[in-house]
Design a protein around this motif. Structure first.
Motif, PDB file in Angstrom:
ATOM      1  N   TRP A   1      -2.051 -42.176  22.578  1.00 60.49           N
ATOM      2  CA  TRP A   1      -3.400 -41.724  21.619  1.00 60.49           C
ATOM      3  C   TRP A   1      -4.726 -41.742  22.384  1.00 60.49           C
ATOM      4  CZ3 TRP A   1      -1.297 -39.354  17.779  1.00 60.49           C
ATOM      5  CH2 TRP A   1       0.126 -39.770  17.298  1.00 60.49           C
TER       6      TRP A   1
ATOM      7  N   VAL B   1      -0.577 -30.183  21.699  1.00 58.37           N
ATOM      8  CA  VAL B   1      -0.402 -31.679  21.290  1.00 58.37           C
ATOM      9  C   VAL B   1       0.808 -32.295  21.458  1.00 58.37           C
ATOM     10  CG1 VAL B   1      -1.109 -33.210  19.635  1.00 58.37           C
ATOM     11  CG2 VAL B   1      -2.508 -31.314  19.732  1.00 58.37           C
TER      12      VAL B   1
ATOM     13  N   ASP C   1      -0.319 -25.805  17.767  1.00 56.94           N
ATOM     14  CA  ASP C   1      -0.285 -27.288  17.783  1.00 56.94           C
ATOM     15  C   ASP C   1       0.844 -27.838  18.833  1.00 56.94           C
ATOM     16  OD1 ASP C   1      -2.100 -28.038  16.111  1.00 56.94           O
ATOM     17  OD2 ASP C   1      -0.728 -27.355  14.420  1.00 56.94           O
TER      18      ASP C   1
ATOM     19  N   ILE D   1      -5.950 -32.600  16.637  1.00 54.69           N
ATOM     20  CA  ILE D   1      -6.079 -34.063  16.785  1.00 54.69           C
ATOM     21  C   ILE D   1      -6.503 -34.889  15.918  1.00 54.69           C
ATOM     22  CG2 ILE D   1      -6.278 -33.501  19.431  1.00 54.69           C
ATOM     23  CD1 ILE D   1      -9.096 -34.298  19.299  1.00 54.69           C
TER      24      ILE D   1
ATOM     25  N   PHE E   1      -8.171 -34.094  25.014  1.00 52.80           N
ATOM     26  CA  PHE E   1      -8.698 -32.643  24.045  1.00 52.80           C
ATOM     27  C   PHE E   1     -10.068 -33.005  23.772  1.00 52.80           C
ATOM     28  CE2 PHE E   1      -3.990 -32.600  23.628  1.00 52.80           C
ATOM     29  CZ  PHE E   1      -4.099 -31.263  23.413  1.00 52.80           C
TER      30      PHE E   1
ATOM     31  N   PRO F   1      -0.678 -30.382  12.692  1.00 51.77           N
ATOM     32  CA  PRO F   1      -0.678 -31.459  13.578  1.00 51.77           C
ATOM     33  C   PRO F   1      -0.009 -32.937  12.836  1.00 51.77           C
ATOM     34  CG  PRO F   1      -2.851 -30.329  12.954  1.00 51.77           C
ATOM     35  CD  PRO F   1      -1.828 -29.666  12.323  1.00 51.77           C
TER      36      PRO F   1
ATOM     37  N   THR G   1      -4.328 -38.708  24.896  1.00 49.31           N
ATOM     38  CA  THR G   1      -4.629 -37.437  24.072  1.00 49.31           C
ATOM     39  C   THR G   1      -5.827 -37.201  23.467  1.00 49.31           C
ATOM     40  OG1 THR G   1      -2.356 -37.825  23.454  1.00 49.31           O
ATOM     41  CG2 THR G   1      -3.674 -36.118  22.370  1.00 49.31           C
TER      42      THR G   1
ATOM     43  N   LEU H   1       1.250 -35.372  23.879  1.00 55.00           N
ATOM     44  CA  LEU H   1       1.654 -36.757  23.550  1.00 55.00           C
ATOM     45  C   LEU H   1       3.030 -37.090  23.826  1.00 55.00           C
ATOM     46  CD1 LEU H   1       0.683 -38.869  21.497  1.00 55.00           C
ATOM     47  CD2 LEU H   1       1.643 -37.712  19.600  1.00 55.00           C
TER      48      LEU H   1
END
Length: 692
Positions: free
Chosen positions: A438, A314, A311, A478, A445, A271, A441, A318
């Motif tokens: 952010w 993400v 990962d 995250i 999640f 991450p 995201t 993002l």
């Protein structure tokens, strides 16, 4: 020295690729992704070298990484843009149709190859240096001074790395094996790019594998996170002070450190590297260098897949969030070129592993939803559980070790919650546009977490299967979110106070448009958290948890060294697998071991069963079958037990001390503290059917 070499090996090959793009923000964005790019180069080398019939040892992979990076830079300088004209703006000889003189062509070539410096401003230097130093220092405070990284999976990864060194091959089938002697393949796929990097650092220095692994937890992962977050905030308009605070915040808020408690170092570093990869992908789709950045984004994404696979989810979310907010004009043609380049870069690196990736069903064992049908409890776990927002993310949400009675933890929690509640104001204040990806995201999640924790529907099971259905892995995925949103909330509070002051207080109108309140608010938050985080009552509990899961004490080192010095060539040491931390005798000291990786059901499980038969026979377990032939076949020379420390997590004991001491199949030959070393006797290896 091993730590510094591990950092250099992780960063330098990928950093060379920064010279593929012109100086400026895009080159710095590439440098922020250097460790992931290095893993991408590693993926290419470890996949294609065996296909080409070339050596694929750790050192050979490193050489190819550097050659690939150098070739990419050379090609980009020579053919990336139009051939540069000599000074004067026109090709000499163009007026009469003649060719340019050789001197002019040489000058043009040198101009193409010359690297112009890209010097950042002092504010950015400090903005990167301060959080980097503080994050590394805090990581050393928590994880430094341990003999080896904590957790059972660290021993698995260490075993992979030692096998890469012992076999001289970076192939999955060479590393993923059942033991040191008569090894059988244990799995069809395992992302080993990071293990190759650890092997490279160890081979270059002659140091310990555990040191290289710890260096990734303390240096590589945190520094990659700091660089990626800082770059993201700055690209979206955040000022250096705010960007520095945002880059430092995950050090104190979120599971950055707790994510390594079971030894999954890639669960921490994956991450951390994903942030820079996402930025690179967004810039490739909305920037002036779509092909170059796209190829690099695809390459770094492939490196992440071969390090910590899931990962990439993400990264995708993002990257799309960042894409919407980038200021560069959007062009469908450029975006399409960036997408194609990213696909080419990623697939080109992963082609040798496609079959293994698509057939890795055995590695995707799925756990049932932890709170099936309990949507309210799932929401509490993912949203309202206060432990989720405690300093250092420890203890994890839903845990029994509640520490909110500790004053420092409670003060930090109150401040954090106030800032998190204010963080949605980033949708109101334009100065906080950097926080919007952010927020999106984190919300997305979190919703996925609630869904997959409560539902056993086919879609939910498929999605959660990507991280094996383990909630803690999704929280780690995250890990930057909580810290960044807390900084956003602090800045929002500062901006709200600024807005009110400029309208209610005449003298305060000079603050209108000033960036000072935002910087002050972010700085106050991070200074407060930093002070709270260094108090012993804050960090001692998580440090203690790490120590519980790692070998501690000189007796372990003395045992490892004795076994390395006294185990004959071709012989192995047997012990209760990871339970008493003895695996490090092989990982760090090269003493061959009886037990390696348990094979998946589709592989030769009998190989592993025979190893357990040998163990049960030697320690005289009840119902043990005669297995002297297996002892002889696998070359078991010593049995080691004890140490006074047991790895937490339900690791059962596979021997009874009284029966072991009374067994005539082994005899006690050495003792270091409570660690006992037994040598196998002739009775233990007696075989009625040699070769059977």
């Amino acid at each position: 020295m091993t730590s510094l070499v591990a950092l250099a090996v992780a960063v330098l090959p990928g950093a060379l690729l920064g010279f593929v793009v012109p100086p400026g923000r895009y080159r710095w964005a590439v440098w922020a992704t250097a460790p992931a790019l290095t893993l991408g180069l590693t993926t290419i080398a470890m996949g294609w070298l065996p296909k080409l019939g070339l050596p694929d040892s750790a050192s050979a992979v490193l050489v190819v990484e550097l050659l690939l990076a150098g070739a990419a830079v050379l090609v980009s300088r020579l053919f990336g843009r139009g051939w540069p004209a000599p000074a004067g703006g026109r090709e000499t000889g163009a007026e009469d149709g003649g060719a340019a003189p050789a001197s002019a062509r040489r000058a043009a070539l040198l101009a193409r190859l010359r690297q112009r410096p890209a010097r950042p401003g002092w504010a950015d230097v400090l903005g990167l240096a301060v959080p980097s130093v503080l994050s590394v220092a805090y990581g050393w405070l928590l994880l430094g001074r341990l003999i080896a990284p904590p957790g059972w999976d660290a021993m698995n990864h260490g075993y992979f790395t030692r096998r890469i060194l012992d076999t001289g091959h970076a192939a999955i089938e060479s590393a993923c094996s059942t033991g040191s002697t008569e090894p059988a393949v244990g799995c069809s796929f395992y992302p080993l790019a990071t293990n190759v990097a650890w092997a490279q650092a160890t081979e270059l220095t002659g140091g310990r594998i555990s040191v290289a692994m710890t260096a990734w937890s303390i240096l590589v992962g945190p520094l990659a996170l700091v660089a990626g977050v800082y770059a993201c905030v700055r690209v979206l308009g955040g000022r250096p002070v705010v960007a520095a605070c945002a880059a430092l915040a995950p050090t104190f808020l979120g599971p950055l450190w707790y994510s390594v408690v079971t030894g999954r170092i890639t669960q921490q570093t994956g991450p951390a590297m994903a942030v820079g990869i996402a930025l690179l992908g967004a810039l490739a789709l909305r920037g002036p260098h779509p092909v170059r950045l796209g190829l690099l984004a695809g390459l770094s994404g492939a490196g992440l897949i071969m390090s910590h696979t899931y990962d990439v989810l993400v990264v995708a979310v993002l990257a799309l969030s960042l894409l919407v907010l980038l200021r560069h004009p959007f062009s469908v043609r450029h975006a399409a070129a960036g997408v194609v380049a990213a696909v080419v870069g990623g697939i080109g690196a992963l082609i040798p592993f496609i079959n293994a990736l698509t057939s890795a069903n055995g590695e995707r064992e799925q756990n049932e939803p932890a709170l099936l049908g309990k949507w309210g409890e799932a929401f509490e776990y993912w949203v309202t559980d206060q432990q989720r927002y405690a300093l250092l993310g420890f203890p994890p949400p839903g845990g029994a070790d509640y520490q909110l009675s500790v004053p420092a933890i409670r003060v930090g929690l109150i401040i954090t919650l106030a800032c998190l509640i204010a963080s949605p104001l980033c949708l109101v204040f334009r100065q906080l546009r950097w926080a919007r990806p952010w927020l999106f995201t984190g919300v997305l999640f979190t919703a996925v977490g609630v869904w997959t924790t409560s539902s056993d529907s086919a879609p939910a099971m498929f999605v959660s299967g990507l991280w094996y259905g383990v909630r803690e892995r999704l929280r780690s995925m995250i890990l930057p979110v909580y810290g960044l949103l807390a900084v956003a909330g602090a800045v929002a509070i500062g901006l709200a106070i600024q807005w009110l002051a400029t309208r209610l207080v005449t003298r305060a109108r000079t603050l209108r448009g000033s960036t000072v309140p935002a910087a002050v608010a972010a700085s106050v938050l991070l200074v407060t958290l930093s002070v709270l985080a260094v108090l012993p009552e804050t960090w001692h509990p998580i440090r203690g948890e790490f120590k519980r899961r790692a070998p501690v004490g000189e007796n372990y080192v003395r045992t490892y060294e004795w076994l390395a010095a006294n185990t004959p060539q071709g012989k192995v040491v047997a012990y209760d697998r990871h339970r008493q931390f003895m695996t490090w005798s092989y990982v760090d000291y090269g003493t061959p071991v009886l037990f390696g990786l348990p094979p998946l059901p589709v592989f030769d499980v009998q190989n592993y069963k025979r190893r357990w038969d040998a163990w049960n026979w030697l320690v005289d377990n009840e119902a043990a079958i005669p297995a002297g032939c297996e002892v002889d076949r696998f070359g078991v020379e010593y049995v080691v037990v004890g140490g006074g420390r047991v790895l937490p997590g339900g690791w059962e004991k596979h021997y009874t001390p009284a029966r072991l001491d009374a067994s005539g199949r082994v005899k006690l030959v050495q003792r270091f503290g409570s660690i006992n070393i037994y040598q196998v006797t002739d009775e233990g290896r007696a075989c009625a059917n040699p070769g059977g």
